[in-house]
Motif scaffolding. Structure first.
Motif, PDB file in Angstrom:
ATOM      1  N   LEU A 324      35.685  18.684  47.534  1.00 57.35           N
ATOM      2  CA  LEU A 324      34.774  19.825  47.613  1.00 57.35           C
ATOM      3  C   LEU A 324      33.642  19.697  46.585  1.00 57.35           C
ATOM      4  O   LEU A 324      33.824  19.082  45.531  1.00 57.35           O
ATOM      5  N   PRO A 325      32.492  20.288  46.867  1.00 59.64           N
ATOM      6  CA  PRO A 325      31.360  20.205  45.933  1.00 59.64           C
ATOM      7  C   PRO A 325      31.682  20.847  44.589  1.00 59.64           C
ATOM      8  O   PRO A 325      32.229  21.951  44.536  1.00 59.64           O
ATOM      9  N   HIS A 326      31.329  20.165  43.509  1.00 56.31           N
ATOM     10  CA  HIS A 326      31.549  20.687  42.162  1.00 56.31           C
ATOM     11  C   HIS A 326      30.352  21.556  41.754  1.00 56.31           C
ATOM     12  O   HIS A 326      29.210  21.255  42.091  1.00 56.31           O
ATOM     13  N   ILE A 327      30.624  22.630  41.027  1.00 55.62           N
ATOM     14  CA  ILE A 327      29.554  23.473  40.508  1.00 55.62           C
ATOM     15  C   ILE A 327      29.826  23.775  39.031  1.00 55.62           C
ATOM     16  O   ILE A 327      30.962  23.649  38.561  1.00 55.62           O
ATOM     17  N   ALA A 328      28.796  24.176  38.320  1.00 54.21           N
ATOM     18  CA  ALA A 328      28.950  24.532  36.908  1.00 54.21           C
ATOM     19  C   ALA A 328      29.650  25.883  36.791  1.00 54.21           C
ATOM     20  O   ALA A 328      29.496  26.758  37.666  1.00 54.21           O
ATOM     21  N   ILE A 329      30.398  26.068  35.703  1.00 54.63           N
ATOM     22  CA  ILE A 329      31.098  27.340  35.495  1.00 54.63           C
ATOM     23  C   ILE A 329      30.114  28.500  35.458  1.00 54.63           C
ATOM     24  O   ILE A 329      30.384  29.582  35.997  1.00 54.63           O
ATOM     25  N   LYS A 330      28.942  28.292  34.880  1.00 56.41           N
ATOM     26  CA  LYS A 330      27.957  29.375  34.788  1.00 56.41           C
ATOM     27  C   LYS A 330      27.437  29.823  36.156  1.00 56.41           C
ATOM     28  O   LYS A 330      26.906  30.927  36.301  1.00 56.41           O
ATOM     29  N   ASP A 331      27.606  28.963  37.174  1.00 54.69           N
ATOM     30  CA  ASP A 331      27.153  29.297  38.527  1.00 54.69           C
ATOM     31  C   ASP A 331      28.278  29.830  39.404  1.00 54.69           C
ATOM     32  O   ASP A 331      28.096  30.030  40.607  1.00 54.69           O
ATOM     33  N   MET A 332      29.443  30.050  38.805  1.00 57.26           N
ATOM     34  CA  MET A 332      30.625  30.457  39.560  1.00 57.26           C
ATOM     35  C   MET A 332      30.453  31.831  40.194  1.00 57.26           C
ATOM     36  O   MET A 332      29.826  32.721  39.630  1.00 57.26           O
ATOM     37  N   ARG A 333      31.038  31.994  41.381  1.00 58.30           N
ATOM     38  CA  ARG A 333      31.019  33.294  42.064  1.00 58.30           C
ATOM     39  C   ARG A 333      32.391  33.530  42.701  1.00 58.30           C
ATOM     40  O   ARG A 333      33.149  32.569  42.924  1.00 58.30           O
ATOM     41  N   PRO A 334      32.738  34.774  42.999  1.00 55.01           N
ATOM     42  CA  PRO A 334      34.034  35.050  43.619  1.00 55.01           C
ATOM     43  C   PRO A 334      34.248  34.230  44.893  1.00 55.01           C
ATOM     44  O   PRO A 334      33.346  34.091  45.715  1.00 55.01           O
ATOM     45  N   GLY A 335      35.455  33.692  45.026  1.00 52.57           N
ATOM     46  CA  GLY A 335      35.785  32.814  46.143  1.00 52.57           C
ATOM     47  C   GLY A 335      35.816  31.357  45.743  1.00 52.57           C
ATOM     48  O   GLY A 335      36.482  30.541  46.399  1.00 52.57           O
ATOM     49  N   ASP A 336      35.086  31.005  44.678  1.00 48.86           N
ATOM     50  CA  ASP A 336      35.133  29.625  44.190  1.00 48.86           C
ATOM     51  C   ASP A 336      36.526  29.309  43.659  1.00 48.86           C
ATOM     52  O   ASP A 336      37.274  30.215  43.255  1.00 48.86           O
ATOM     53  N   THR A 367      49.654  36.503  41.626  1.00 53.25           N
ATOM     54  CA  THR A 367      49.205  37.528  40.694  1.00 53.25           C
ATOM     55  C   THR A 367      47.767  37.286  40.261  1.00 53.25           C
ATOM     56  O   THR A 367      47.176  36.239  40.556  1.00 53.25           O
ATOM     57  N   LEU A 368      47.203  38.265  39.548  1.00 53.83           N
ATOM     58  CA  LEU A 368      45.918  38.113  38.884  1.00 53.83           C
ATOM     59  C   LEU A 368      46.162  37.734  37.437  1.00 53.83           C
ATOM     60  O   LEU A 368      47.098  38.235  36.809  1.00 53.83           O
ATOM     61  N   THR A 369      45.341  36.860  36.908  1.00 51.97           N
ATOM     62  CA  THR A 369      45.440  36.497  35.503  1.00 51.97           C
ATOM     63  C   THR A 369      44.073  36.033  35.014  1.00 51.97           C
ATOM     64  O   THR A 369      43.153  35.819  35.806  1.00 51.97           O
ATOM     65  N   GLY A 370      43.951  35.896  33.700  1.00 50.91           N
ATOM     66  CA  GLY A 370      42.692  35.442  33.135  1.00 50.91           C
ATOM     67  C   GLY A 370      42.365  34.022  33.554  1.00 50.91           C
ATOM     68  O   GLY A 370      43.232  33.149  33.557  1.00 50.91           O
ATOM     69  N   ALA A 371      41.110  33.775  33.901  1.00 54.20           N
ATOM     70  CA  ALA A 371      40.708  32.445  34.351  1.00 54.20           C
ATOM     71  C   ALA A 371      40.796  31.412  33.236  1.00 54.20           C
ATOM     72  O   ALA A 371      40.895  30.217  33.502  1.00 54.20           O
ATOM     73  N   GLY A 372      40.781  31.870  31.973  1.00 57.14           N
ATOM     74  CA  GLY A 372      40.809  30.939  30.859  1.00 57.14           C
ATOM     75  C   GLY A 372      42.167  30.726  30.248  1.00 57.14           C
ATOM     76  O   GLY A 372      42.275  30.133  29.173  1.00 57.14           O
ATOM     77  N   THR A 373      43.231  31.192  30.909  1.00 63.60           N
ATOM     78  CA  THR A 373      44.572  31.057  30.336  1.00 63.60           C
ATOM     79  C   THR A 373      45.113  29.634  30.420  1.00 63.60           C
ATOM     80  O   THR A 373      46.118  29.307  29.793  1.00 63.60           O
ATOM     81  N   MET A 374      44.487  28.788  31.228  1.00 62.34           N
ATOM     82  CA  MET A 374      44.877  27.385  31.347  1.00 62.34           C
ATOM     83  C   MET A 374      43.646  26.518  31.118  1.00 62.34           C
ATOM     84  O   MET A 374      42.515  27.002  31.198  1.00 62.34           O
ATOM     85  N   ARG A 375      43.878  25.244  30.868  1.00 63.22           N
ATOM     86  CA  ARG A 375      42.751  24.346  30.615  1.00 63.22           C
ATOM     87  C   ARG A 375      41.991  24.079  31.908  1.00 63.22           C
ATOM     88  O   ARG A 375      42.538  23.535  32.867  1.00 63.22           O
ATOM     89  N   ILE A 376      40.728  24.454  31.934  1.00 67.94           N
ATOM     90  CA  ILE A 376      39.903  24.310  33.130  1.00 67.94           C
ATOM     91  C   ILE A 376      39.361  22.899  33.239  1.00 67.94           C
ATOM     92  O   ILE A 376      38.758  22.366  32.318  1.00 67.94           O
ATOM     93  N   LEU A 377      39.608  22.274  34.392  1.00 70.25           N
ATOM     94  CA  LEU A 377      39.044  20.959  34.677  1.00 70.25           C
ATOM     95  C   LEU A 377      37.639  21.100  35.264  1.00 70.25           C
ATOM     96  O   LEU A 377      36.721  20.350  34.920  1.00 70.25           O
ATOM     97  N   GLY A 378      37.475  22.072  36.158  1.00 74.28           N
ATOM     98  CA  GLY A 378      36.174  22.281  36.783  1.00 74.28           C
ATOM     99  C   GLY A 378      36.271  23.296  37.912  1.00 74.28           C
ATOM    100  O   GLY A 378      37.334  23.862  38.163  1.00 74.28           O
ATOM    101  N   VAL A 379      35.156  23.508  38.570  1.00 73.43           N
ATOM    102  CA  VAL A 379      35.072  24.510  39.642  1.00 73.43           C
ATOM    103  C   VAL A 379      34.510  23.857  40.888  1.00 73.43           C
ATOM    104  O   VAL A 379      33.590  23.029  40.826  1.00 73.43           O
ATOM    105  N   VAL A 380      35.066  24.216  42.047  1.00 72.47           N
ATOM    106  CA  VAL A 380      34.571  23.702  43.338  1.00 72.47           C
ATOM    107  C   VAL A 380      34.248  24.879  44.249  1.00 72.47           C
ATOM    108  O   VAL A 380      34.821  25.962  44.108  1.00 72.47           O
ATOM    109  N   ARG A 381      33.362  24.639  45.188  1.00 75.14           N
ATOM    110  CA  ARG A 381      32.916  25.703  46.110  1.00 75.14           C
ATOM    111  C   ARG A 381      33.126  25.249  47.556  1.00 75.14           C
ATOM    112  O   ARG A 381      32.431  24.358  48.047  1.00 75.14           O
TER     113      ARG A 381
END
Length: 384
Positions: A324-336, A367-381
């Motif tokens: 899947l296409p990679h995007i920057a965390i700053k460009d993240m939107r719900p559903g990513d 469940t819902l949890t904080g997005a930063g509770t684990m080490r983030i590798l990256g975001v895909v859209r």
């Protein structure tokens, strides 16, 4: 005769085909203490879930814990927590390997079935072509064994000779075409048989990978559960508090970086549908290899959520990260999708306000949890 044996072997291996519908898994971390999420409104544009961020006092544990308290000779509860986390991470990586092997096995099984059908069709076509060739031979025999051209040359009727020349040419072309088609069909049949054998070998190799991954998954989960079962009641409570403290500190550090200041994009129409599906599964149990509707693993949840939105994506978190296409965390939107850990063995869906919905690990629920509770590798859209 050899070709018949090869074709029969290809058909036989399809009859022997039975790909097990096996199951899979992937891991995550618990929700941070002091963070509460309201039921998300998936139809609302922008943030799909609201989070009440903890105040300064929430950084303190709910109950006093001594991280270095001795436990059964293992050193400390903190070390036990790290060991359990490591076991679940290993199980998560094995789950992704299992899921991928299962997906590849299903694809190869379908290819083998298709090739076997092609073999059967090729055999039928060769039989028809041979019948046509036999009919031509029988016709030649009835004419005294002479080819049509020779018969015309011996004819004393000039008109018959002239009328038959064109038919002779057409017959010769038809014969050449028949022989060429017969040769092509035989070559295709041999290729189908070879391809079926190759896919069969790949299928068997993936079954071996599946079995090894399944064994590793079960061993790691059993080891983690055994560690927890050896804890006294107060030690178990302390362990759970340590888990919450660790997750909370990680989320607080992530939020403290100011990352949310730039994350303010609205969800797409398909993203809202995916978030709506995923959040509707909250409370359902994690089961490795599950794709719903009663239970899910991490990538089972995200892949089914986006399938519900009309966009099919890879089944495993590692393939989601790879394809899947990679995007920057700053460009993240719900559903990513946020991919976690260095081996991309876990995935959650961003729902807004620094929160993800995910299927954590065995013994936990979606469940819902904080997005930063684990080490983030990256975001895909998925709907880039």
């Amino acid at each position: 005769m050899n070709r018949r044996r090869c074709a029969a072997a290809a058909i036989a291996l399809v009859c022997a085909l039975s790909v097990s519908a096996l199951q899979v898994q992937a891991m995550a971390a618990p929700a941070p203490p002091g963070v509460t999420a309201s039921s998300p409104d998936p139809t609302a544009p922008g943030m799909a879930a609201s989070v009440t961020r903890p105040g300064p006092d929430a950084m303190a544990p709910a109950a006093p814990v001594t991280p270095n308290a001795p436990y059964a000779g293992r050193g400390s509860l903190e070390k036990v927590r790290e060991e359990i986390d490591s076991l679940y991470l290993q199980a998560g990586a094995a789950t992704d390997a299992y899921n991928l092997a299962e997906e590849q096995s299903a694809k190869q099984s379908a290819e083998i079935v298709g090739l076997a059908k092609a073999v059967v069709a090729g055999q039928a076509k060769i039989a028809d072509l041979r019948n046509m060739a036999g009919a031509q031979a029988r016709e030649q025999y009835r004419n005294g064994g002479l080819p049509p051209g020779a018969q015309l040359l011996l004819s004393d009727n000039p008109q018959l000779f002239l009328d038959g020349v064109n038919r002779v040419q057409q017959s010769q072309q038809a014969t050449k075409g028949l022989l060429a088609e017969l040769t092509r069909t035989q070559e295709d049949l041999e290729r189908y048989t070879r391809d079926a054998g190759t896919n069969w070998k790949k299928l068997e190799a993936n079954r071996v990978k599946q079995a090894a991954a399944k064994k590793k998954i079960n061993e790691r989960i059993a080891a983690a559960k055994k560690l927890e079962s050896q804890l006294a009641k107060d030690e178990l409570a302390g362990l759970h508090q340590l888990e919450e403290d660790f997750a909370y500190r990680a989320q607080a550090a992530w939020l403290g970086s100011g990352v949310l200041k730039e994350i303010n994009r609205d969800a797409s129409a398909s993203g809202r549908k995916a978030v709506s599906f995923a959040t509707a599964q909250i409370g359902k149990p994690y089961v490795w290899g599950a794709e719903g509707p009663r239970s899910y693993d991490c990538s089972g949840l995200t892949s089914q959520a986006w399938a519900a939105a009309g966009i099919p994506i890879p089944r495993t978190s590692q393939e989601q990260w790879r394809q899947l296409p990679h995007i920057a965390i700053k460009d993240m939107r719900p559903g990513d999708l946020i991919i976690y850990h260095g081996d991309a063995s876990h995935v959650g869906m961003y729902v807004g306000d620094g929160v993800i919905v995910h299927a954590p690990r065995p013994g936990r629920n979606v469940t819902l949890t904080g997005a930063g509770t684990m080490r983030i590798l990256g975001v895909v859209r998925p709907d880039s």
